[in-house]
Design a protein around this motif. Structure first.
Motif, PDB file in Angstrom:
ATOM      1  N   ILE A   1       0.765  -1.323   0.082  1.00 49.44           N
ATOM      2  CA  ILE A   1       0.071   0.154   0.143  1.00 49.44           C
ATOM      3  C   ILE A   1       0.767   1.388   0.155  1.00 49.44           C
ATOM      4  O   ILE A   1       0.478   2.255  -0.692  1.00 49.44           O
ATOM      5  CB  ILE A   1      -0.961   0.075   1.100  1.00 49.44           C
TER       6      ILE A   1
ATOM      7  N   ILE B   1      -5.171   3.200   2.083  1.00 44.00           N
ATOM      8  CA  ILE B   1      -5.639   2.070   3.153  1.00 44.00           C
ATOM      9  C   ILE B   1      -7.251   1.633   2.780  1.00 44.00           C
ATOM     10  O   ILE B   1      -7.748   0.502   2.490  1.00 44.00           O
ATOM     11  CB  ILE B   1      -5.440   2.197   4.646  1.00 44.00           C
TER      12      ILE B   1
ATOM     13  N   HIS C   1      -7.680   0.267  -0.961  1.00 46.89           N
ATOM     14  CA  HIS C   1      -7.170  -0.873  -1.159  1.00 46.89           C
ATOM     15  C   HIS C   1      -8.303  -1.937  -0.720  1.00 46.89           C
ATOM     16  O   HIS C   1      -8.651  -2.678  -1.447  1.00 46.89           O
ATOM     17  CB  HIS C   1      -5.777  -1.033  -0.181  1.00 46.89           C
TER      18      HIS C   1
ATOM     19  N   ALA D   1      -2.885  -0.752  -5.289  1.00 47.78           N
ATOM     20  CA  ALA D   1      -1.491  -0.615  -4.096  1.00 47.78           C
ATOM     21  C   ALA D   1      -0.401  -1.442  -4.448  1.00 47.78           C
ATOM     22  O   ALA D   1       0.603  -1.351  -3.746  1.00 47.78           O
ATOM     23  CB  ALA D   1      -2.271  -1.081  -2.892  1.00 47.78           C
TER      24      ALA D   1
ATOM     25  N   THR E   1      -1.542  -2.437   8.551  1.00 50.76           N
ATOM     26  CA  THR E   1      -2.762  -1.095   8.349  1.00 50.76           C
ATOM     27  C   THR E   1      -3.737  -0.958   9.713  1.00 50.76           C
ATOM     28  O   THR E   1      -4.119   0.254   9.779  1.00 50.76           O
ATOM     29  CB  THR E   1      -3.786  -1.466   7.237  1.00 50.76           C
TER      30      THR E   1
END
Length: 218
Positions: free
Chosen positions: A56, A80, A83, A107, A142
């Motif tokens: 990412i 984020i 994605h 990403a 993430t």
């Protein structure tokens, strides 16, 4: 020499003492490793990222490089969210935040090396690294980033605040998903009245800023 108290569970303390391990030496070495890791993150943007977060970040750098820009905290949050297929995005969705359709392929684009992390993005990743350490996770993912994005000192705190979502609430949801990836339970944000009040305040603030800008231009 400074002194720091280290608290251990009783069974761990007994095992460490029985093994004859030097608590001081081990703690010093561990703390030095963490300090070195933080310094590398701040200076080079490097950390023990999960493969998904690394992809990412690479995609965000490639996107911003084409525009001649550095990756900001807002760009990181957007990457984020776009994605979609990651724990951070799942956490936000579980908390009632509507995200765009997942675009995981974007990403995976390779960065050309010209785009860097802006200072606010580095600050968020540094905070996320500390979150991961406190949760005793070996890698930065993430999920740790979205927790850091909701924190009070985050540049995106106001956005989460308007939605009635705190970093503590985000972390609770992350822990739920880690315990049971298939769960549909979620931590409830503030009631609708509180959320509407926050939204009204934010709208008024933005309206005032726009009015000031127009007055300045005039």
């Amino acid at each position: 020499m400074g002194k720091v108290n280290v608290y251990l569970p009783n069974d761990l303390e007994r095992a460490v003492r029985a093994a004859g391990l030097s608590i001081s030496a081990i703690c010093q070495a561990a703390l030095q490793r963490e300090l070195s890791a933080l310094e590398r993150l701040r200076s080079e943007g490097q950390a023990p990222y999960t493969p998904r977060l690394r992809a990412i970040l690479d995609g965000a750098k490639a996107d911003q490089a084409r525009q001649g820009r550095d990756v900001t905290a807002l760009d990181l949050a957007g990457a984020i969210a776009r994605h979609g297929e990651n724990l951070g995005a799942r956490t936000l969705t579980a908390l009632g935040i509507e995200l765009p359709e997942p675009q995981p392929e974007s990403a995976a684009a390779a960065t050309d090396g010209h785009s860097r992390l802006a200072p606010d993005a580095v600050d968020v990743l540094t905070a996320a690294y500390k979150v991961a350490a406190e949760m005793r996770h070996q890698h930065l993912g993430t999920e740790h980033v979205v927790i850091a994005l909701a924190a009070e000192d985050s540049p995106l705190h106001d956005v989460f605040s308007v939605l009635g979502i705190s970093d503590r609430l985000v972390q609770q949801q992350v822990e739920r998903l880690l315990d049971n990836p298939w769960t549909t339970d979620h931590a409830a944000p503030e009631d609708n009245t509180a959320r509407l009040d926050r939204l009204d305040q934010e709208v008024q603030r933005i309206a005032a800023e726009i009015a000031n800008l127009r007055a300045t231009d005039a």
